[in-house]
Design an enzyme around this catalytic site. Sequence first.
Site, PDB file in Angstrom:
ATOM      1  N   SER A 145      -6.765  88.996 -19.323  1.00 25.89           N
ATOM      2  CA  SER A 145      -7.032  88.132 -17.984  1.00 25.89           C
ATOM      3  C   SER A 145      -5.902  88.563 -16.969  1.00 25.89           C
ATOM      4  O   SER A 145      -5.462  89.693 -17.337  1.00 25.89           O
ATOM      5  CB  SER A 145      -6.363  86.756 -17.931  1.00 25.89           C
ATOM      6  OG  SER A 145      -6.476  85.907 -16.840  1.00 25.89           O
ATOM      7  N   TYR A 158      -0.300  80.189 -21.272  1.00 24.67           N
ATOM      8  CA  TYR A 158      -1.079  81.388 -20.524  1.00 24.67           C
ATOM      9  C   TYR A 158      -0.633  82.284 -20.554  1.00 24.67           C
ATOM     10  O   TYR A 158      -1.894  83.256 -20.831  1.00 24.67           O
ATOM     11  CB  TYR A 158      -1.791  80.544 -19.571  1.00 24.67           C
ATOM     12  CG  TYR A 158      -3.472  80.514 -19.594  1.00 24.67           C
ATOM     13  CD1 TYR A 158      -4.238  80.990 -20.658  1.00 24.67           C
ATOM     14  CD2 TYR A 158      -3.946  81.846 -18.061  1.00 24.67           C
ATOM     15  CE1 TYR A 158      -5.504  82.183 -20.662  1.00 24.67           C
ATOM     16  CE2 TYR A 158      -4.730  82.454 -18.573  1.00 24.67           C
ATOM     17  CZ  TYR A 158      -6.172  82.484 -19.783  1.00 24.67           C
ATOM     18  OH  TYR A 158      -6.473  83.244 -19.030  1.00 24.67           O
TER      19      TYR A 158
HETATM   20  N1  LIG Z   1     -13.612  81.218 -16.676  1.00 20.56           N
HETATM   21  C1  LIG Z   1     -12.623  82.792 -16.607  1.00 20.56           C
HETATM   22  O1  LIG Z   1     -11.970  82.040 -15.189  1.00 20.56           O
HETATM   23  C2  LIG Z   1     -11.196  83.726 -17.482  1.00 20.56           C
HETATM   24  C3  LIG Z   1     -10.861  84.787 -16.740  1.00 20.56           C
HETATM   25  C4  LIG Z   1      -9.727  85.979 -17.066  1.00 20.56           C
HETATM   26  C5  LIG Z   1      -9.879  85.161 -18.744  1.00 20.56           C
HETATM   27  N2  LIG Z   1     -10.428  84.425 -19.370  1.00 20.56           N
HETATM   28  C6  LIG Z   1     -10.630  84.733 -21.267  1.00 20.56           C
HETATM   29  O2  LIG Z   1     -12.009  84.870 -20.686  1.00 20.56           O
HETATM   30  C7  LIG Z   1     -12.009  84.820 -23.003  1.00 20.56           C
HETATM   31  C8  LIG Z   1     -13.423  83.556 -22.983  1.00 20.56           C
HETATM   32  O3  LIG Z   1     -13.343  82.232 -21.665  1.00 20.56           O
HETATM   33  P1  LIG Z   1     -14.253  81.521 -21.103  1.00 20.56           P
HETATM   34  O4  LIG Z   1     -13.906  81.910 -19.465  1.00 20.56           O
HETATM   35  O5  LIG Z   1     -15.490  82.819 -21.723  1.00 20.56           O
HETATM   36  O6  LIG Z   1     -14.478  80.109 -21.550  1.00 20.56           O
HETATM   37  P2  LIG Z   1     -15.149  79.125 -21.807  1.00 20.56           P
HETATM   38  O7  LIG Z   1     -16.001  78.748 -21.522  1.00 20.56           O
HETATM   39  O8  LIG Z   1     -14.714  77.638 -22.576  1.00 20.56           O
HETATM   40  O9  LIG Z   1     -15.143  79.444 -23.833  1.00 20.56           O
HETATM   41  C9  LIG Z   1     -14.579  80.021 -24.508  1.00 20.56           C
HETATM   42  C10 LIG Z   1     -15.119  79.830 -26.227  1.00 20.56           C
HETATM   43  O10 LIG Z   1     -14.282  80.333 -27.066  1.00 20.56           O
HETATM   44  C11 LIG Z   1     -13.621  79.466 -28.611  1.00 20.56           C
HETATM   45  N3  LIG Z   1     -12.627  78.871 -28.377  1.00 20.56           N
HETATM   46  C12 LIG Z   1     -12.038  78.253 -27.875  1.00 20.56           C
HETATM   47  N4  LIG Z   1     -10.573  78.095 -29.197  1.00 20.56           N
HETATM   48  C13 LIG Z   1     -11.525  78.703 -30.091  1.00 20.56           C
HETATM   49  C14 LIG Z   1     -10.728  78.958 -31.248  1.00 20.56           C
HETATM   50  N5  LIG Z   1      -9.682  78.248 -31.181  1.00 20.56           N
HETATM   51  N6  LIG Z   1     -10.767  79.464 -32.554  1.00 20.56           N
HETATM   52  C15 LIG Z   1     -12.699  80.235 -32.203  1.00 20.56           C
HETATM   53  N7  LIG Z   1     -13.363  79.753 -30.360  1.00 20.56           N
HETATM   54  C16 LIG Z   1     -13.058  79.564 -30.190  1.00 20.56           C
HETATM   55  C17 LIG Z   1     -15.121  77.776 -27.811  1.00 20.56           C
HETATM   56  O11 LIG Z   1     -15.685  77.423 -28.801  1.00 20.56           O
HETATM   57  P3  LIG Z   1     -14.919  76.339 -29.203  1.00 20.56           P
HETATM   58  O12 LIG Z   1     -14.404  75.262 -28.121  1.00 20.56           O
HETATM   59  O13 LIG Z   1     -16.338  75.391 -29.563  1.00 20.56           O
HETATM   60  O14 LIG Z   1     -14.265  77.148 -30.164  1.00 20.56           O
HETATM   61  C18 LIG Z   1     -15.396  78.886 -26.334  1.00 20.56           C
HETATM   62  O15 LIG Z   1     -17.120  79.067 -27.417  1.00 20.56           O
HETATM   63  C19 LIG Z   1     -10.562  83.607 -22.581  1.00 20.56           C
HETATM   64  O16 LIG Z   1     -10.175  84.316 -23.715  1.00 20.56           O
HETATM   65  C20 LIG Z   1     -10.574  83.839 -21.630  1.00 20.56           C
HETATM   66  O17 LIG Z   1      -8.509  83.606 -21.395  1.00 20.56           O
HETATM   67  C21 LIG Z   1     -11.510  82.998 -18.550  1.00 20.56           C
END
Ligand SMILES: NC(=O)c1ccc[n+]([C@@H]2O[C@H](COP(=O)([O-])OP(=O)(O)OC[C@H]3O[C@@H](n4cnc5c(N)ncnc54)[C@H](OP(=O)(O)O)[C@@H]3O)[C@@H](O)[C@H]2O)c1
Length: 243
Positions: A145, A158
């Site tokens: 991120s 975070y």
């Molecule tokens: N959205 C943003 O603005 C943003 C920006 C920069 C970086 N990121 C990064 O992108 C990545 C994905 O995030 P997203 O934005 O796509 O979030 P999201 O829509 O909340 O999806 C997160 C996914 O991770 C799974 N997950 C969470 N905890 C887990 C665990 N302990 N083991 C296995 N799976 C797990 C969730 O399913 P379950 O809850 O069923 O496990 C879900 O499938 C993260 O690493 C986040 O830090 C996001």
Amino acid sequence: MNGSGARDKAAVVTGSTKGIGRAVAEGLLEAGARVAISARNADEVAAAAKELERGYPGRVFARPCDVRREDQVAALFTETERAFGGLDILVNNAGIGLFRNLEEMSLEEWNSVIETNLTGVFLCSRAAIPRMRRKGGGYIFNISSLAGKNAFPSATAYNASKFGLNGMSEALMQEVRYDGIKVSYLMPGSVATHFGGNAPGPDDEWKIRPRDIARIVLDLLNQDPRTLPSAVEIRPSRPPRKG
Ligand SMILES: NC(=O)c1ccc[n+]([C@@H]2O[C@H](COP(=O)([O-])OP(=O)(O)OC[C@H]3O[C@@H](n4cnc5c(N)ncnc54)[C@H](OP(=O)(O)O)[C@@H]3O)[C@@H](O)[C@H]2O)c1
């Protein structure tokens, strides 16, 4: 979407029931890969697998996995290797955001962020590397991120997890590069997903789309073997002006 670098490859994408992970899994499937999808919620894993299997029959493997659990990670990789005959690509995407000032944060909350965003990447990468070596190479993508280089209040856990992930990615890249295994970390800004309890809606128009992150993963897979873009920053081009 192009991505011949993914054709016939076997991939694991963690946290792939929604958001960025789901889009990356779809992008890899569209580019001809076989993909193991996983997350903690077993019902959502089954539902996502059913939907994806419809579009890409015979190329989807699914198993619930909490990346914090060593036994579940071991099972995910053993079963994926058995289903696909090997492993070429790992996308360490599973991650959580929990934003609270440090003095108000419980040890359990702190641990959940560090264990998911950092220890989970360690466990999955450790399971993947010997399998990639057996295939003569591979590619590990770590979804970090911009919070991995920009600190802000309420983000102590975070920030710690993503600053740590960036350092870990660079060290790992140097450890495995001579085995033909590439490591890249991607640092997106705001992406329209369910992250941090968000619900994507009309106010998210300016945000990066998950499929845009998927396209970058495919672009990296298509790079010449001699070239490694090891860190990529991805910003919304027109975020709301501050102040
Ligand atoms: N959205 C943003 O603005 C943003 C920006 C920069 C970086 N990121 C990064 O992108 C990545 C994905 O995030 P997203 O934005 O796509 O979030 P999201 O829509 O909340 O999806 C997160 C996914 O991770 C799974 N997950 C969470 N905890 C887990 C665990 N302990 N083991 C296995 N799976 C797990 C969730 O399913 P379950 O809850 O069923 O496990 C879900 O499938 C993260 O690493 C986040 O830090 C996001």
